[in-house]
Design an enzyme around this catalytic site. Structure first.
Site, PDB file in Angstrom:
ATOM      1  N   ASP A   1       7.634   6.225   3.828  1.00 26.70           N
ATOM      2  CA  ASP A   1       8.313   5.392   2.826  1.00 26.70           C
ATOM      3  C   ASP A   1       9.041   6.277   1.829  1.00 26.70           C
ATOM      4  O   ASP A   1       8.415   7.046   1.107  1.00 26.70           O
ATOM      5  CB  ASP A   1       7.257   4.524   2.125  1.00 26.70           C
ATOM      6  CG  ASP A   1       7.853   3.709   0.989  1.00 26.70           C
ATOM      7  OD1 ASP A   1       9.089   3.506   0.984  1.00 26.70           O
ATOM      8  OD2 ASP A   1       7.079   3.264   0.126  1.00 26.70           O
TER       9      ASP A   1
ATOM     10  N   ASN B   1      11.040   5.187  -0.723  1.00 32.06           N
ATOM     11  CA  ASN B   1      11.375   4.618  -2.035  1.00 32.06           C
ATOM     12  C   ASN B   1      10.218   3.886  -2.725  1.00 32.06           C
ATOM     13  O   ASN B   1      10.429   3.126  -3.665  1.00 32.06           O
ATOM     14  CB  ASN B   1      12.584   3.687  -1.916  1.00 32.06           C
ATOM     15  CG  ASN B   1      12.281   2.501  -1.003  1.00 32.06           C
ATOM     16  OD1 ASN B   1      11.216   2.445  -0.388  1.00 32.06           O
ATOM     17  ND2 ASN B   1      13.199   1.555  -0.931  1.00 32.06           N
TER      18      ASN B   1
ATOM     19  N   ASP C   1       8.271   1.410  -1.958  1.00 32.46           N
ATOM     20  CA  ASP C   1       8.005  -0.036  -1.882  1.00 32.46           C
ATOM     21  C   ASP C   1       6.871  -0.355  -0.901  1.00 32.46           C
ATOM     22  O   ASP C   1       6.562  -1.512  -0.640  1.00 32.46           O
ATOM     23  CB  ASP C   1       9.270  -0.824  -1.523  1.00 32.46           C
ATOM     24  CG  ASP C   1       9.784  -0.499  -0.129  1.00 32.46           C
ATOM     25  OD1 ASP C   1       9.173   0.361   0.560  1.00 32.46           O
ATOM     26  OD2 ASP C   1      10.798  -1.092   0.283  1.00 32.46           O
TER      27      ASP C   1
ATOM     28  N   ASP D   1      13.343  -4.654  25.018  1.00 35.88           N
ATOM     29  CA  ASP D   1      12.158  -5.464  24.752  1.00 35.88           C
ATOM     30  C   ASP D   1      12.096  -6.642  25.723  1.00 35.88           C
ATOM     31  O   ASP D   1      13.120  -7.299  25.979  1.00 35.88           O
ATOM     32  CB  ASP D   1      12.260  -5.976  23.300  1.00 35.88           C
ATOM     33  CG  ASP D   1      11.013  -6.697  22.835  1.00 35.88           C
ATOM     34  OD1 ASP D   1       9.983  -6.039  22.672  1.00 35.88           O
ATOM     35  OD2 ASP D   1      11.074  -7.921  22.632  1.00 35.88           O
TER      36      ASP D   1
ATOM     37  N   GLU E   1      10.982  -2.576  29.049  1.00 36.13           N
ATOM     38  CA  GLU E   1       9.622  -3.070  28.869  1.00 36.13           C
ATOM     39  C   GLU E   1       9.486  -4.235  29.835  1.00 36.13           C
ATOM     40  O   GLU E   1       9.993  -5.320  29.585  1.00 36.13           O
ATOM     41  CB  GLU E   1       9.366  -3.555  27.435  1.00 36.13           C
ATOM     42  CG  GLU E   1       7.915  -3.979  27.259  1.00 36.13           C
ATOM     43  CD  GLU E   1       7.671  -5.034  26.171  1.00 36.13           C
ATOM     44  OE1 GLU E   1       6.557  -5.101  25.660  1.00 36.13           O
ATOM     45  OE2 GLU E   1       8.574  -5.821  25.860  1.00 36.13           O
TER      46      GLU E   1
HETATM   47  C1  GLC Z   1       7.465  -6.901  22.928  1.00 29.36           C
HETATM   48  C2  GLC Z   1       7.206  -6.060  21.713  1.00 29.36           C
HETATM   49  C3  GLC Z   1       6.242  -6.782  20.828  1.00 29.36           C
HETATM   50  C4  GLC Z   1       6.849  -8.087  20.420  1.00 29.36           C
HETATM   51  C5  GLC Z   1       7.259  -8.901  21.642  1.00 29.36           C
HETATM   52  C6  GLC Z   1       8.146 -10.039  21.260  1.00 29.36           C
HETATM   53  O1  GLC Z   1       6.370  -7.045  23.733  1.00 29.36           O
HETATM   54  O2  GLC Z   1       6.760  -4.794  22.098  1.00 29.36           O
HETATM   55  O3  GLC Z   1       5.884  -6.035  19.708  1.00 29.36           O
HETATM   56  O4  GLC Z   1       5.945  -8.827  19.666  1.00 29.36           O
HETATM   57  O5  GLC Z   1       7.997  -8.126  22.539  1.00 29.36           O
HETATM   58  O6  GLC Z   1       9.401  -9.583  20.874  1.00 29.36           O
HETATM   59 CA    CA Z   2      10.519   1.829   1.814  1.00 34.51          CA
END
Ligand code: GLC
Ligand code: CA
Length: 535
Positions: free
Chosen positions: A22, A24, A26, A201, A275
């Site tokens: 991080d 800044n 937050d 993804d 993935e």
């Molecule tokens: C993939 C990501 C996961 C996310 C899901 C929905 O499996 O790795 O983190 O919740 O997709 O986008």
């Molecule tokens: Ca930050």
């Protein structure tokens, strides 16, 4: 030695931006924070970083609910920061992969807002999966969201929309040409900004079949798809091939088109990794056919027990499968969706397994914090953020444990991660695990990774296939030893609780834990450890 193309045997470091550093105060990690720590990443010895999403997002699913895939969420910075990060990474000889999330948008994406307003039958709704209820008013089918609860949510005028994940993540309709062309714009946007590729993804999810048909066991398939739900493997493997919304043939046409875009960038070797949770495992090879993507994640080690026969199977199968399409496997022990390997199999075991896996052909993915041997964070229910926790009414705890910020320095939490309140709590128990402490300790997990990655580059990259020396099928004593030869290095993993003596001559390069005793052509491999020996 770097492999050619660069990604072929790369080590790729996954950064979960919210948890890295991080800048800044937050309490949340951000792009400038990552940039400021790239030197650390480079010194670790990896070839590339993969950044989990940092796009505009209401952050209902850790940024995997994207409201604008071509902009940076203010909590992470802005596009200038992204550019800067890519430039600094490149100046350090690190490639940059970004995550793309083509299966769904956030319900805050302008398209979804327009679809809500435009009403049934409109072209705006056709970009998603909107359908009328069944006659009895129930959802169009009985599918269950992977995060729990029904995978359909009703809107004001009575129609339902499909969401395989959270209700804030409406699935896109990939048969709609707007979706196809908008995604091309997104890919080009990031490529033009300088990235070297993508992690895709839910790459297997884009095309759905039997969208209006009930599944006989919707809860079963939803559970079977989740690593954090324990299930008898036989039941799991019987259910998986029946999932109607994953791994349909149609997804491959999409990746063939994407590949043409990637290949049109002649100045770089672009790579994309899918993935894709698929079953049977052979289906994964389809994603890496020569006109599709470059890599596909291999998830087998994310839930593999620390048992030699199991690991032997996984390693063999992964290598053989990928070899059948001329590709190399990928290896991952942890990611942001699964329990951390040190918690799952034990700290010493995780070191031994990492050292074994880093010697294998293919690409190795390292989830930030894995190199510190971090365990899962202990998170009070009141701090939980994962939609899985909320959608299952707390029955499933979700994935926050793996997402706790990294401990950098000092003696007390939050260990330099932030000057504010970290978004997930770190524990004082991590005192000895900080980057600072581990840098100073030659025996630390961090230094094990650093040394191993350097040795991997020097002795193992591009050294071709492995030959088994000892394994359950190759005469391993008590089946507690796995040993392979690759190029001029022999790799031995002793999974047992006692030391094992083997006949080897050569120079010990590294040991994952303990001390190796070597004389008269013999070496004693410490309990639960891996050694690399150079001949
Ligand atoms: C993939 C990501 C996961 C996310 C899901 C929905 O499996 O790795 O983190 O919740 O997709 O986008
Ligand atoms: Ca930050």
């Amino acid at each position: 030695m770097k492999s050619s193309p660069w990604w072929k045997e790369a080590t790729i470091y996954q950064i979960y931006p919210r948890s890295f550093f991080d800048s800044n105060g937050d309490g949340e990690g951000d792009l400038q924070g990552i940039t400021s720590k790239l030197q650390y990443v480079q010194e670790l010895g990896v070839d590339a970083i993969w950044l989990s999403p940092f796009y505009t997002s209401p952050n209902k699913d850790g940024g995997y609910d994207v409201a604008d895939p071509r902009d940076v969420d203010p909590r992470f910075g802005n596009l200038e920061d992204a550019k800067q990060l890519i430039e600094v990474a490149h100046s350090l000889d690190l490639k940059v992969l970004v995550d793309v999330v083509p299966n769904h948008f956030s319900d805050q994406h302008i398209w979804f807002q327009q679809a809500l307003k435009a009403g049934r039958g409109s072209p705006e709704r056709a970009r998603f999966h909107f359908h009328d209820p069944k006659e009895d008013g129930t959802p169009p089918n009985n599918w269950i969201s992977l995060f729990g609860g029904p995978s359909w949510t009703q809107v004001e005028d009575g129609q339902y929309y499909l969401h395989l994940f959270d209700s804030s993540q409406p699935d896109l309709n990939w048969e709609n040409p707007d979706v196809v062309s908008d995604y091309e714009i997104t890919l080009r946007f990031w490529l033009d900004l300088g990235v070297d590729g993508f992690r895709i993804d839910v790459a297997h999810g884009l095309v759905k079949e039997n969208l209006l048909t009930n599944h006989p066991d919707p809860q079963g398939i939803s559970d079977a798809l989740r690593l954090d739900v324990s299930m008898d493997p036989e039941i799991r493997y019987a259910l998986l091939p029946t999932v109607p919304y994953f791994d349909r043939q149609g997804v491959h046409e999409i990746y063939r088109q994407w590949r043409k875009i990637f290949d049109s960038y002649k100045d770089r070797e672009i790579m994309a990794v899918a993935e894709a949770w698929v079953h049977p495992p052979v289906n994964a090879t389809r994603y890496v056919r020569s006109d599709e993507l470059h890599q596909v994640f291999n998830f087998d080690l994310l839930d593999a027990p620390f048992k030699s026969d199991f690991l032997f199977e996984v390693v063999n199968r992964s290598i053989e499968l990928m070899d059948s399409v001329g590709a190399l496997p990928t290896w991952a022990l942890s990611n942001h969706d699964s329990p951390r390997v040190a918690s799952r199999i034990g700290e010493v075991q995780a070191r031994a397994l990492a050292l074994f896996v880093l010697a294998l052909p293919g690409s190795a993915y390292v989830f930030a914090g894995q190199e510190l041997g971090l365990p899962d964070g202990v998170i009070p229910d009141s701090s939980r953020q994962d939609p899985i926790y909320f959608r299952t009414n707390g029955v499933q705890k979700g994935r926050d444990g793996a997402r706790v910020p990294l401990p950098w320095s000092g003696d007390n939490a939050p260990f330099g991660f932030t000057t504010g309140n970290p978004w997930l709590p770190l524990t004082d128990a991590w005192k000895e695990l900080t980057v600072e402490k581990q840098t100073a300790d030659p025996k630390s997990t961090l230094n094990l990774y650093r040394t191993a990655l350097k040795l991997r580059a020097d002795h193992l990259n591009s050294q071709g296939p492995i030959t088994w020396l000892e394994s359950p099928e190759h005469g391993a004593r008590g089946s507690n030893l796995l040993a392979v030869r690759r190029g001029s290095v022999s790799i031995y993993m002793n999974l047992s609780d006692s030391a094992v003596e083997v006949e080897i001559t050569g120079r010990l390069l590294i040991v994952s834990a303990g001390t190796v005793d070597g004389r008269d052509g013999k070496m004693t491999i410490p309990p639960v450890s891996t050694i690399w020996v150079h001949h």
